[in-house]
Design an enzyme around this catalytic site. Sequence first.
Site, short mmCIF file in Angstrom:
data_model
loop_
_atom_site.label_atom_id
_atom_site.label_comp_id
_atom_site.label_asym_id
_atom_site.label_seq_id
_atom_site.Cartn_x
_atom_site.Cartn_y
_atom_site.Cartn_z
N HIS A 496 6.19 26.76 48.52
CA HIS A 496 5.46 27.86 47.87
C HIS A 496 6.11 29.20 48.20
O HIS A 496 5.46 30.07 48.79
CB HIS A 496 3.99 27.84 48.27
CG HIS A 496 3.20 26.77 47.59
ND1 HIS A 496 2.91 25.56 48.17
CD2 HIS A 496 2.65 26.74 46.34
CE1 HIS A 496 2.21 24.82 47.33
NE2 HIS A 496 2.04 25.50 46.21
N ASP A 647 2.93 26.14 36.35
CA ASP A 647 2.89 25.96 37.81
C ASP A 647 3.46 24.61 38.25
O ASP A 647 4.11 24.49 39.29
CB ASP A 647 1.42 26.09 38.26
CG ASP A 647 1.30 26.47 39.72
OD1 ASP A 647 2.33 26.77 40.34
OD2 ASP A 647 0.16 26.46 40.24
N1 LIG Z 1 1.90 15.64 44.50
C1 LIG Z 1 2.50 16.64 43.85
N2 LIG Z 1 1.86 17.83 43.78
C2 LIG Z 1 2.47 18.82 43.13
C3 LIG Z 1 3.72 18.66 42.52
N3 LIG Z 1 4.04 19.83 41.92
C4 LIG Z 1 3.04 20.68 42.16
N4 LIG Z 1 2.09 20.10 42.88
C5 LIG Z 1 0.84 20.65 43.35
O1 LIG Z 1 0.18 21.29 42.28
C6 LIG Z 1 -0.50 22.43 42.71
C7 LIG Z 1 0.02 23.68 42.06
O2 LIG Z 1 -0.55 24.83 42.56
P1 LIG Z 1 0.23 26.01 43.33
O3 LIG Z 1 -0.27 27.26 42.69
O4 LIG Z 1 -0.16 25.89 44.76
O5 LIG Z 1 1.68 25.87 43.15
C8 LIG Z 1 -0.28 22.50 44.17
O6 LIG Z 1 -1.30 21.83 44.85
C9 LIG Z 1 1.02 21.76 44.37
O7 LIG Z 1 1.19 21.38 45.63
C10 LIG Z 1 4.34 17.40 42.65
O8 LIG Z 1 5.44 17.16 42.15
N5 LIG Z 1 3.71 16.43 43.30
ZN ZN Z 2 2.30 27.70 42.35
#
Ligand SMILES: Nc1nc2c(ncn2[C@@H]2O[C@H](COP(=O)(O)O)[C@@H](O)[C@H]2O)c(=O)[nH]1
Ligand code: ZN
Length: 788
Positions: A496, A647
């Site tokens: 992040h 996202d």
């Molecule tokens: N298990 C996975 N989780 C994923 C993936 N790509 C994104 N994410 C999750 O989605 C949300 C997005 O919210 P954010 O604003 O925090 O980016 C977040 O919980 C990510 O961790 C993936 O490939 N696999």
């Molecule tokens: Zn994000």
Amino acid sequence: MVSDVNGTLSFLGASQRFAAASSKTRRSRAELQALDERELLYELVLNICNDLDVTSLCHKILQNVSLLLNADRCSLFLLEGEGSEEQCVVSKLFDVSANASLDACTVDEVRVPWGTGIVGNVAQTGQALNIPDAYKDSRFNVEVDLKTGYTTRNILCMPILDAEGKVIGVSQAINKISSRGRGDEAFSEHDEKVFDSYLAFCGIGLRNAQLYERSLLENRRNQLLLDLARVIFEEQSNVAGLIHKIMTHTQSLLQCERCQVLLVEDDLATQGVFSQVFDFGANDSKEENGCHLSCHPDQRFPLNIGITGHVAESGVTLNIPDAYQDDRFDPKVDEDTGFKTQSILCMPIRNATGSIIGVAQLINKLDGTPFNNNDQYILEAFIIFCGMGIHNTQMYEKAVKAMAKQSIALEVLSYHAAAPSEEVHRLKKMAVPSVEHFQLYDYKFSDFVFDDDETIKAGIRMFLDLNLLETFSIGYEVFCRWILSVKKNYRNVTYHNWRHAFNVTQTMFVMIKQGQLQNIFGDEEVLALMVACLCHDLDHRGTNNQFQIQSESPLAQLYSTSTLEHHHFDQCLMILNTKGSEIFGQLNKKQYSRVIRILENAILATDLALYFRFRSEFFTIIDSGQAAWNTETDKDLLRSMMMTACDVAAITKPWKVQQKVANLIANEFFEQGDLEKHQLHIRPIDMMDREKKDELPTMQVKFIDSICMPVYQAFARLDTKFAPLLDGCQSNRDNWKRMQEGPIKITHEEQVRENAHKDSQESMRKKGSSGQLMQWVLSCVRKSSEER
Ligand SMILES: Nc1nc2c(ncn2[C@@H]2O[C@H](COP(=O)(O)O)[C@@H](O)[C@H]2O)c(=O)[nH]1
Ligand SMILES: [Zn+2]
């Protein structure tokens, strides 16, 4: 002042004192003496039966007794401290003759201990004493005669009983006036009977008057407490002002020479001392401004000293009739001031949770008597209100201080959050390559080939391409400072971070451009969406909302739902308000509030919990083909779903990119899992447990099926221009699915496609560097046009 329930002076007004007195005109003494005994008794009972004022009633009783018994003087004592160790009888009126007026009769209070002397004995036994020669009776106290110069010869002393036969007082007739004019006549048995019969009525009358007086007292007390409550709730902003008002009320209610409030220090570092002492004297001004209220915040003194210290530590009320007889009293407190402490009533002040927050101390009643149960009772009620008021006010003061601290912290944060000028000027001078150079219109775009400077320039290029700087009169330097500050406020966490935000923004850019969404959204919405993407994970700590709650982080205390998303939005606002980074500075009020509202909704929409809540509504309007994109509701829904689509868009990227990103995400999850294991001592979920890292393909398939696929399918149904997102997602799903079975073998065709994409990216990058001269020329043109 009149008597209270205990027979001591209290605060009922003079008008109330006589209000209840009988309106019936009393017959003359000669007329009364002409009546026979039965008629006289009846007349004297009538005389007292309507009087509800204790003092006036006692006066009448004594006048009547002296008439009835032919006694020279009479006295009346009332019981005080019933059932307690301090039980005694206290003179109400002393040495009243048949003609003495009430004003002439009021004397200093005489307290007779239970069982002591003639009066104390009658009170204790409930038996009458008829003493023909007082000086021959060992119980007789000659002191009074010596003091007054009067000679007591004989005494008839009788208990006053209430309707239940309980002793409520004692009446005493002194020196029988002889009908024969001789001075040796004593009270007869007949006198005893007459006295007894009359006192039976008096007892009932006195009890009624006491009850009535108690109810008046209770009424008045409630009124005063209500007044105090009003004062306390009016004054919530300043402890000194509040305490001044409380002390003014207390002093006037309890009529004492001094009233003090000492507050206990609640700062952990300096605990064990009184931090503030307030002292209010009977002659001090009631006006807060010109008051003599002395508050000495700097004079901290230990809690364990003196009467106040004892009360603060033990939590026990102290009622001390003579301070100099009490070992805990420190006479030094009087030495410097010349003040003479006599009696003290000292009580702990507690807050709503029962902790002692201070001590209230009253010194010397104005009438010279010690503090009685009644004073204690009133002060106790006062103190409950005071505790609440002081507690609330202290909380308010703390909140004001905390807010001031917070705004200082924000100021400091905002200063450090802003990108340094050198960096801004360096960026300002750099050429910004074209959209084509970065391949920003491509859904397959990846940031891996670019360094940080290039990602910033690509960010600028997207905003320029959307014409946002010109539309909203955003100065180029302001925009450079803003975008650098945004990057600076991403932490260096595994996933992040700035790169993630940048990629999300690029996906938004492609969706807007390829999907021709500028036909649906106005410039304000486009601006808000682009800013939202770039800021949507600001200051992310590499741990999710659940972790904030489980670790009870301050963020979770501030926001119980969408915890991180609220924080990202707050950080976004902070940067937008930082001097020199105000990219919304030229927006008018209406535009500004609209952009901020859309921005907030968009950032909050990245909480997947909200995606789950709203997506079915989105799918319904897409499937029905009834979407009304000219309405705020449908557009809001579309913007929210776009935020989710952008996202999680790493899932739509070429397989190599997806694998790399999935590993970054998994590693950040594992880091959180480690924290959960070692700091929170809880078992992480499988997805965050590095011991389960081999299950990544299965988890990716689950993630795709539950979150990604539905949203990209909906967008592909909305417009085929969004289909590449779905295709990319589907292709990655296939690969993850295959990986579940074993390592993936990429087909020749797939390898060729992947290489071609990589080559084209690389060559654009190189072209970008060889074409730098051209870019430099362009930037000079832009700069000179800006200067103009
Ligand atoms: N298990 C996975 N989780 C994923 C993936 N790509 C994104 N994410 C999750 O989605 C949300 C997005 O919210 P954010 O604003 O925090 O980016 C977040 O919980 C990510 O961790 C993936 O490939 N696999
Ligand atoms: Zn994000």
